[in-house]
Enzyme design. Structure first.
Site, PDB file in Angstrom:
ATOM      1  N   ASP A   1      -0.961   2.079  -3.628  1.00 44.25           N
ATOM      2  CA  ASP A   1      -1.641   1.119  -4.195  1.00 44.25           C
ATOM      3  C   ASP A   1      -3.022   1.225  -4.949  1.00 44.25           C
ATOM      4  O   ASP A   1      -3.805   0.533  -5.125  1.00 44.25           O
ATOM      5  CB  ASP A   1      -1.587  -0.293  -3.443  1.00 44.25           C
ATOM      6  CG  ASP A   1      -2.614   0.020  -2.105  1.00 44.25           C
ATOM      7  OD1 ASP A   1      -2.946   1.012  -1.732  1.00 44.25           O
ATOM      8  OD2 ASP A   1      -2.927  -1.002  -1.703  1.00 44.25           O
TER       9      ASP A   1
ATOM     10  N   SER B   1       0.896  -1.097   0.052  1.00 45.50           N
ATOM     11  CA  SER B   1       0.023   0.068  -0.072  1.00 45.50           C
ATOM     12  C   SER B   1       0.835   1.195   0.248  1.00 45.50           C
ATOM     13  O   SER B   1       1.609   1.438  -0.872  1.00 45.50           O
ATOM     14  CB  SER B   1      -1.006  -0.116   1.178  1.00 45.50           C
ATOM     15  OG  SER B   1      -1.845   0.909   1.143  1.00 45.50           O
TER      16      SER B   1
END
Ligand code: MG
Length: 443
Positions: free
Chosen positions: A238, A94
């Protein structure tokens, strides 16, 4: 130490996560799910191709076929899994720094798997209990495209024709991440003229790092202040989150952005909202306006998703700007947020700064105190000092006085304490901050 944290398994290659773990993870996921096909995608971190290949080998060796979606944002594989009703694996960390990476399981409805699924997969990894295919039953891998179906699903949530008529001008910061494969084409489909920055793929995230913070996007802010755009957007690494700047280049607080989206959604359909204790009381004012409830949860997107499923809530969100529309996907999606922001501006016919200004002005101040392992002692000092305020301990300690609050939380990932102060009155926030700092003293 459990392998799974709040959002999958994360760590640094050859320190806390290894290629071998990737292989075992693939084997465990392939063993756990009965489905014959499992989707697989990865972000553009330097270690993603290696970890993807190891996870793929594990999936194939467990006898499962792999649908290789390539390098795409997390929400794109989530939508793919939901449409095809198959589980998936995403290689990503992420918004964490570039040296991190991780493994994330995606359930068949595209959401985060529940804790039960995760712990079964974890047990399988730790106990090395895997199904191993025979030579004539080993899986096969094929390629498929997740981007077009993803963009199609996003656009179903907005009025494409109305947005196209507005001929918006947008500045987009792709964070050198996989969002460069989805947000620019999304904007083209919405008839937007855009300028993109950090729009080359680079797993070192050299442009501004993978987390959009006021500090990391300061170049974007000065660009947006010098050239007029209707909206500017900065993604995380992400693509499940986006932060926005208004047409003057001022950052829009995530807490206010999600409230604006909630107001827009509730105008069309009624349903309860699911928000963590860290979100301000602004969301309660929006809910009251539409005659619905706010269900509060501890902090963390997977918890919000879980409560949305259980309560059939219509929308969830976080004060960092994450929007969750469970009928679309029970998880955050920065691409969807971009489309919703343009939909809102086009439907109201006003600039985004005025729409934000029309909301009740709840301020939310976030303070992080690093190197404070003494959470419990800080908590009891603050609790006894503010004994007249009503307290709840759903997550950390939240002390409420009318529509203002102090929230104290222990960080889940480092020895730090997070303090949130929210009120419509800035003086209330400033005085509470001074008192608290004096009360807890230096470490
Ligand atoms: Mg993210």
């Amino acid at each position: 130490m459990p392998l799974f944290g709040t959002n999958g398994i994360r760590g640094i290659l050859n320190e806390s996560i290894t290629p071998e773990l990737g292989y075992k993870f693939g084997m465990a996921v392939g063993t756990y799910y009965a489905d014959q096909e499992i989707a697989l995608a990865y972000d553009n971190r330097t270690t993603s191709q290696l970890l993807k290949r190891m996870a793929e080998a594990g999936l194939l060796n467990s006898g499962k076929n792999v649908v290789d979606l390539g390098m795409v944002p997390t929400p794109a594989i989530q939508i793919y899994c939901k449409l095809k009703e198959i589980p998936g694996v995403m290689i990503t960390a992420s918004h964490n720094p570039p040296n991190f990476n991780g493994f994330k399981v995606i359930a068949k409805d595209g959401s985060n798997p529940g804790k039960v699924e995760e712990s079964r997969i974890e047990e399988s990894i730790l106990g090395e209990r895997f199904n191993r295919a025979k030579w004539d039953n080993v899986g096969l891998s094929r390629l498929d495209d997740a981007v077009l179906p993803y963009l199609r699903e996003i656009i179903k949530n907005v009025d494409q024709g109305r947005i196209r008529k507005m001929r918006f001008r947008v500045l987009v910061d792709c964070a050198n991440s996989t969002t460069l494969a989805t947000t620019p084409p999304l904007l083209r489909q919405l008839g937007v003229t855009y300028v993109s920055v950090n729009a080359n793929s680079d797993g070192f995230f050299p442009g501004r790092g993978s987390e959009p913070t006021p500090e990391s996007i300061k170049d974007l802010i000065s660009f947006a202040k010098s050239v007029r755009f209707d909206l500017s957007v900065a993604h995380d690494g992400d693509g499940d989150r986006a932060v926005f700047l208004d047409e003057r280049g001022e950052m829009i607080d995530g807490d206010k952005f999600v409230a604006l989206v909630a107001d827009h959604i509730l105008e069309r359909q009624k349903g309860d909202l699911v928000f963590p204790v860290a979100s301000s009381f602004l969301i309660d004012r929006i809910a009251e306006k539409h005659g619905v409830k706010v269900i509060r949860t501890p902090v963390g997107a997977p918890i919000i998703s879980d409560v949305l499923t259980k309560t059939k809530g219509i929308m969830g969100g976080e004060e960092n700007g994450k929007v969750i529309l469970p009928h679309y996907l029970n998880g955050g999606d920065g691409g969807l947020s971009v489309a919703l922001a343009l939909d809102i501006v086009s439907s109201r016919g006003k600039e985004i700064s005025s729409l934000i200004k029309e909301l009740p002005d709840y301020k939310l101040k976030r303070i992080k105190l690093p190197n404070r392992p003494d959470f419990e002692s800080i908590k009891s000092k603050i609790r006894s000092h503010y004994s007249k305020m009503s307290a709840d301990e759903m997550d950390g300690l939240r002390l409420v006085e009318r529509d203002s609050f102090i929230l104290l939380r222990k960080s889940g990932t480092e020895p730090a304490v997070r303090i949130y102060l929210s009120s419509m009155n800035s003086e209330w926030i400033d005085s509470r901050e001074k008192e608290i700092m004096k009360l807890i003293g230096p470490n």
